[in-house]
Scaffold this active site. Structure first.
Site, PDB file in Angstrom:
ATOM      1  N   ASP A  67     -35.285 -14.668 -25.490  1.00  0.00           N
ATOM      2  CA  ASP A  67     -36.247 -13.868 -26.264  1.00  0.00           C
ATOM      3  C   ASP A  67     -37.242 -13.145 -25.355  1.00  0.00           C
ATOM      4  OD1 ASP A  67     -37.799 -15.963 -25.379  1.00  0.00           O
ATOM      5  OD2 ASP A  67     -38.391 -16.682 -27.371  1.00  0.00           O
ATOM      6  N   HIS A  77     -38.986 -14.537 -22.822  1.00  0.00           N
ATOM      7  CA  HIS A  77     -40.125 -15.316 -22.318  1.00  0.00           C
ATOM      8  C   HIS A  77     -40.001 -15.612 -20.827  1.00  0.00           C
ATOM      9  CE1 HIS A  77     -37.853 -19.190 -23.559  1.00  0.00           C
ATOM     10  NE2 HIS A  77     -38.080 -19.352 -22.277  1.00  0.00           N
TER      11      HIS A  77
HETATM   12  C1  GLP Z   1     -36.881 -22.440 -20.366  1.00  0.00           C
HETATM   13  C2  GLP Z   1     -37.893 -22.379 -19.221  1.00  0.00           C
HETATM   14  C3  GLP Z   1     -37.882 -21.009 -18.557  1.00  0.00           C
HETATM   15  C4  GLP Z   1     -36.456 -20.586 -18.252  1.00  0.00           C
HETATM   16  C5  GLP Z   1     -35.677 -20.496 -19.547  1.00  0.00           C
HETATM   17  C6  GLP Z   1     -34.256 -20.006 -19.365  1.00  0.00           C
HETATM   18  O1  GLP Z   1     -37.384 -21.909 -21.532  1.00  0.00           O
HETATM   19  N1  GLP Z   1     -39.208 -22.678 -19.650  1.00  0.00           N
HETATM   20  O2  GLP Z   1     -38.661 -21.076 -17.368  1.00  0.00           O
HETATM   21  O3  GLP Z   1     -36.444 -19.358 -17.581  1.00  0.00           O
HETATM   22  O4  GLP Z   1     -35.651 -21.794 -20.115  1.00  0.00           O
HETATM   23  O5  GLP Z   1     -33.398 -21.076 -19.104  1.00  0.00           O
HETATM   24  P1  GLP Z   1     -31.947 -20.909 -18.517  1.00  0.00           P
HETATM   25  O6  GLP Z   1     -32.128 -20.553 -17.081  1.00  0.00           O
HETATM   26  O7  GLP Z   1     -31.314 -22.265 -18.669  1.00  0.00           O
HETATM   27  O8  GLP Z   1     -31.272 -19.848 -19.288  1.00  0.00           O
END
Ligand code: GLP
Length: 255
Positions: free
Chosen positions: A135, A137
Site C-alpha cells: 500500500d 508504506h
Molecule cells: C512490513 C515492514 C516494512 C516492510 C514491509 C514489506 O510492513 N514494516 O518495513 O518494508 O513489511 O515487507 P516485505 O519486504 O516482506 O514485502
C-alpha cells in the site's frame, strides 16, 4: 532519487549491499537504519558474507524502523527476533549498539521520544534501508501518515495485516498496532536506500516514484530526500513510465 532497475532482485540486493559495505569500510562507526520483511533478506546475507570476509562491524550502530506493539522482543514474530536471527547474530556487532523499538513499552510516547533522542545522540542515521508495503508504506507509516510524522504508535491497515499474516499462524494473531519511526524521522537519514521487489509492489512503486508526493503514498516522501537510491527488480518496475530510462541508467553508472 537515483532509480536503479536491475534484471533480478539478486543483483539489486548485491548492489545495495555494496553501497553499505563501502560505507562501513570508509567509516567503521556508520549508523545504519534497518528494515525487516522478506525484501532485505538477501542484502543482509551479503552483509554477513562481507563480515565473514573480514569487514568489521564492531563500531556500527543500528536503529530499526519499527516493531509490533504488544509483542515481546523474544516473540517468534517480533522484529527484534527477526533482526537477531537474520542479521545481528551473524555480525561482529556489539549487541548494545542494535536498537529496535520496544513493543512492550509502557509509556509509548516517552519511549518514542527516547528512541529519537538516541538516534540524534548517535549523530543520526547515515544509511536507512527501506522496503515498501504493497500500500506504499515505509516503516509502518500507513497511507494517511503525516509526511512530518515522528516515531509513534500507529494502527496498521487491514491490507498490511493481511500481507503480514503469512508470518503468523492465523490472521487474528497479527498485531493491529506498531511503533514506527515517522516519515519525518526517516527523511532525516543522510542517505536512504529503498528496495522494491516483486509484482505485488508494482502499483505502490509507480505511485511512490512517479506519482505526486502525498500522504496517501508514504514512500513518495522520498522524492523530497536529497540522497535516495531505489533498487528495483523488473517485476516491481513493471508499471513505471520511465522504465527504459531507469534500465539504461542502471546499466551505465559511472565507475
Ligand atoms: C512490513 C515492514 C516494512 C516492510 C514491509 C514489506 O510492513 N514494516 O518495513 O518494508 O513489511 O515487507 P516485505 O519486504 O516482506 O514485502
Amino acid at each position: 532519487m537515483d532509480i536503479i532497475l536491475c534484471p533480478t532482485a539478486e543483483e539489486a540486493s548485491l548492489r545495495a549491499a555494496a553501497l553499505i559495505t563501502n560505507a562501513v569500510r570508509a567509516r567503521p562507526a556508520t549508523v545504519l537504519g534497518l528494515a525487516t520483511g522478506s525484501t532485505p533478506l538477501r542484502l543482509y546475507q551479503a552483509l554477513i558474507q562481507a563480515c565473514r570476509d573480514g569487514l568489521d562491524f564492531s563500531r556500527v550502530r543500528t536503529f530499526n524502523l519499527d516493531e509490533y506493539y504488544g509483542v515481546a522482543p523474544d516473540h517468534p514474530q517480533s522484529y527484534r527476533r527477526f533482526m537477531n536471527e537474520h542479521l545481528f547474530d551473524h555480525l561482529n556487532l556489539n549487541p548494545a549498539n542494535t536498537r529496535v523499538p520496544d513493543g512492550l513499552a509502557r509509556d509509548v510516547a516517552a519511549h518514542c521520544a527516547a528512541y529519537e533522542a538516541e538516534m540524534r545522540a548517535a549523530g543520526g542515521v547515515d544509511i536507512q534501508v527501506l522496503g515498501i508495503g504493497s500500500d506504499g508504506h515505509i516503516g509502518f507509516n500507513e497511507p494517511g501518515s503525516s509526511l512530518a510524522s515522528r516515531t509513534r504508535l500507529v494502527a496498521l491497515t487491514p491490507q498490511t495485516v493481511s500481507d503480514n499474516a503469512r508470518f503468523f499462524a492465523t490472521v487474528d494473531e497479527v498485531p493491529r498496532h506498531a511503533i514506527s519511526m515517522g516519515i519525518g524521522t526517516i527523511l532525516e537519514a543522510k542517505r536512504c536506500v529503498m528496495l522494491c521487489f516483486g509484482a505485488n509492489k508494482a502499483k505502490a512503486v509507480r505511485a511512490a516514484l512517479e506519482g505526486g508526493i502525498s500522504q496517501f503514498t508514504p514512500a513518495s516522501a522520498l522524492q523530497m530526500h536529497p540522497d535516495t537510491t531505489v533498487f528495483l527488480d523488473e517485476a516491481a518496475a513493471a508499471d513505471l513510465q520511465l522504465k527504459e530510462y531507469y534500465r539504461w541508467s542502471a546499466a551505465n553508472q559511472p565507475a
